[in-house]
Scaffold this motif. Sequence first.
Motif, PDB file in Angstrom:
ATOM      1  N   VAL A 154       0.825  -1.212   0.000  1.00 47.97           N
ATOM      2  CA  VAL A 154       0.000   0.000   0.000  1.00 47.97           C
ATOM      3  C   VAL A 154       0.858   1.261   0.000  1.00 47.97           C
ATOM      4  CG1 VAL A 154      -1.699   1.319   1.296  1.00 47.97           C
ATOM      5  CG2 VAL A 154      -1.950  -1.160   1.091  1.00 47.97           C
ATOM      6  N   PHE A 155       1.760   1.374   0.973  1.00 51.95           N
ATOM      7  CA  PHE A 155       2.459   2.643   1.183  1.00 51.95           C
ATOM      8  C   PHE A 155       3.716   2.805   0.336  1.00 51.95           C
ATOM      9  CE2 PHE A 155       0.066   2.146   5.155  1.00 51.95           C
ATOM     10  CZ  PHE A 155      -0.585   3.369   5.189  1.00 51.95           C
ATOM     11  N   THR A 156       4.227   1.702  -0.221  1.00 53.28           N
ATOM     12  CA  THR A 156       5.429   1.809  -1.060  1.00 53.28           C
ATOM     13  C   THR A 156       5.103   1.613  -2.536  1.00 53.28           C
ATOM     14  OG1 THR A 156       6.817   0.997   0.742  1.00 53.28           O
ATOM     15  CG2 THR A 156       7.735   0.907  -1.466  1.00 53.28           C
ATOM     16  N   LEU A 157       4.455   0.501  -2.869  1.00 53.05           N
ATOM     17  CA  LEU A 157       4.236   0.195  -4.281  1.00 53.05           C
ATOM     18  C   LEU A 157       3.090   1.007  -4.881  1.00 53.05           C
ATOM     19  CD1 LEU A 157       4.679  -3.691  -4.211  1.00 53.05           C
ATOM     20  CD2 LEU A 157       6.373  -1.919  -4.723  1.00 53.05           C
ATOM     21  N   LEU A 162       6.321   5.868   1.494  1.00 50.61           N
ATOM     22  CA  LEU A 162       7.357   5.442   2.437  1.00 50.61           C
ATOM     23  C   LEU A 162       8.338   4.495   1.759  1.00 50.61           C
ATOM     24  CD1 LEU A 162       5.058   4.690   5.517  1.00 50.61           C
ATOM     25  CD2 LEU A 162       6.505   6.699   5.194  1.00 50.61           C
ATOM     26  N   PRO A 163       9.590   4.506   2.190  1.00 51.96           N
ATOM     27  CA  PRO A 163      10.557   3.542   1.637  1.00 51.96           C
ATOM     28  C   PRO A 163      10.193   2.121   2.046  1.00 51.96           C
ATOM     29  CG  PRO A 163      11.510   4.747   3.488  1.00 51.96           C
ATOM     30  CD  PRO A 163      10.190   5.402   3.189  1.00 51.96           C
ATOM     31  N   PRO A 172      12.955   9.350  10.064  1.00 58.49           N
ATOM     32  CA  PRO A 172      11.828   8.627  10.678  1.00 58.49           C
ATOM     33  C   PRO A 172      10.932   7.911   9.677  1.00 58.49           C
ATOM     34  CG  PRO A 172      12.045  10.842  11.604  1.00 58.49           C
ATOM     35  CD  PRO A 172      12.946  10.781  10.413  1.00 58.49           C
ATOM     36  N   SER A 173      11.013   8.256   8.394  1.00 56.48           N
ATOM     37  CA  SER A 173      10.167   7.569   7.421  1.00 56.48           C
ATOM     38  C   SER A 173      10.507   6.081   7.330  1.00 56.48           C
ATOM     39  CB  SER A 173      10.302   8.218   6.040  1.00 56.48           C
ATOM     40  OG  SER A 173      11.624   8.084   5.535  1.00 56.48           O
ATOM     41  N   PHE A 174      11.731   5.710   7.697  1.00 55.69           N
ATOM     42  CA  PHE A 174      12.114   4.305   7.708  1.00 55.69           C
ATOM     43  C   PHE A 174      11.578   3.583   8.936  1.00 55.69           C
ATOM     44  CE2 PHE A 174      15.184   6.089   4.799  1.00 55.69           C
ATOM     45  CZ  PHE A 174      15.374   5.095   3.858  1.00 55.69           C
TER      46      PHE A 174
END
Length: 307
Positions: A154-157, A162-163, A172-174
Motif C-alpha cells: 500500500v504505502f510503497t508500491l 514510504l521507503p 523517521p520515514s524508515f
Amino acid sequence: MIVYILKRLAIAIPTLLLLIIFSFLLMHAAPGGPFTQERELPAQVLANLNAKYGLDQPLWKQITSYIWGIVAHFDFGPSFVYKDRTVNEIIAQGFPVTLTYGGISFLVAVFAGVTLGAVAAVKHNTIIDYFAVGISIGAQVLPNFVMAPILVIVFTLILGWLPGGGWRFSDPSFWIMPVIALSTSYMASIARIMRSSMLEVLNSNHIRTARAKGLPGHRVILRHALKPALLPVISYLGPAFVAMITGSVIVDIYFSTGGIGKAFVDSALNRDYAVMMGVTILVGALTILFNLIVDIVYGWIDPKIRY
C-alpha cells in the motif's frame, strides 16, 4: 525493596549460567555443524577448522572456556559463518536498530492499547466500545507477517509515500512501517486485557464509593480506577517488551532493517553456535531484567504488595 532487588540479581547469575549450559548442550546435540552445511569438506580441512574454533575439545571444556571468555572479557567469541566478524560486532550492529523500532513500537502499543481498553470499558456497550473492540480484533487478526507485506504494497508500491526497506536512524520515514507492523498485535492484546481489567475495577466497591461522594467522572477514572486496572497489563508488558526489543525476524526480512532478529534465525539455520549463544544470552538477560522491573513497578502501583 533493595534487599529484594539484590536477591533477584543474585538469583539471575545461576539462572543465566544454566541457560548457557542447556543452550550449549542442545545446540551441539543437533545434527550437523557450522562447516558441514554447503558441501562436504575434506576430513583434514574439517579437522583444522574444528581445531581453530575449539570444536574438537571435549564439550565440558568448550562450555568452560566459553563461560570464562564472557566473565573475564565479555567476549562471545568469533562467528563461525561470518568471517572476520565477532559476535560482539554482530550484536552491536543489529541490536541498536532493533532497540529503536522495538522501543518505539512498545510505546505505541502501550499508549494505544491502554487508551482503547480504558475507553471501551468506560463506554461499555456503546458504539465507542464496539468501535474500540473492532479495532482491537482487526489488529489481532493481522499479525506482523500479514501486516508487513500489506504495508509495503500500500504505502510503497501503490502510494509511494514510504521507503519499502532499509534503515536510517536520522530518517523517521524508515521507522513508520516497522513500528506499525510490530506494534499492532501487541496493542490488541493490551487493549483486551485493559478493557477486561477496567470493567472489573469499575464494578468494585471503592469506585462506587468514590462516585457516591460526588467525585467527577474523570477523577474517578484517572485517580482511582486506572492504577489498579493497569496491574494485569503490567504483568504482560515485561515479556512483551523483551519480545519487541530483541527483534522480529518478520520485520527484519520484509523491511531489511538489519536488526538482530534475522541474524538470530540465520545463525540457527547455519549452525553458527557463537551467534546463537550470544543472542540467546542477550534475550535471557533482558527477560530477567525486565521481569524484575515489572515486579518493582507492580509493587509501586499496588500498595498492598510488599517484597
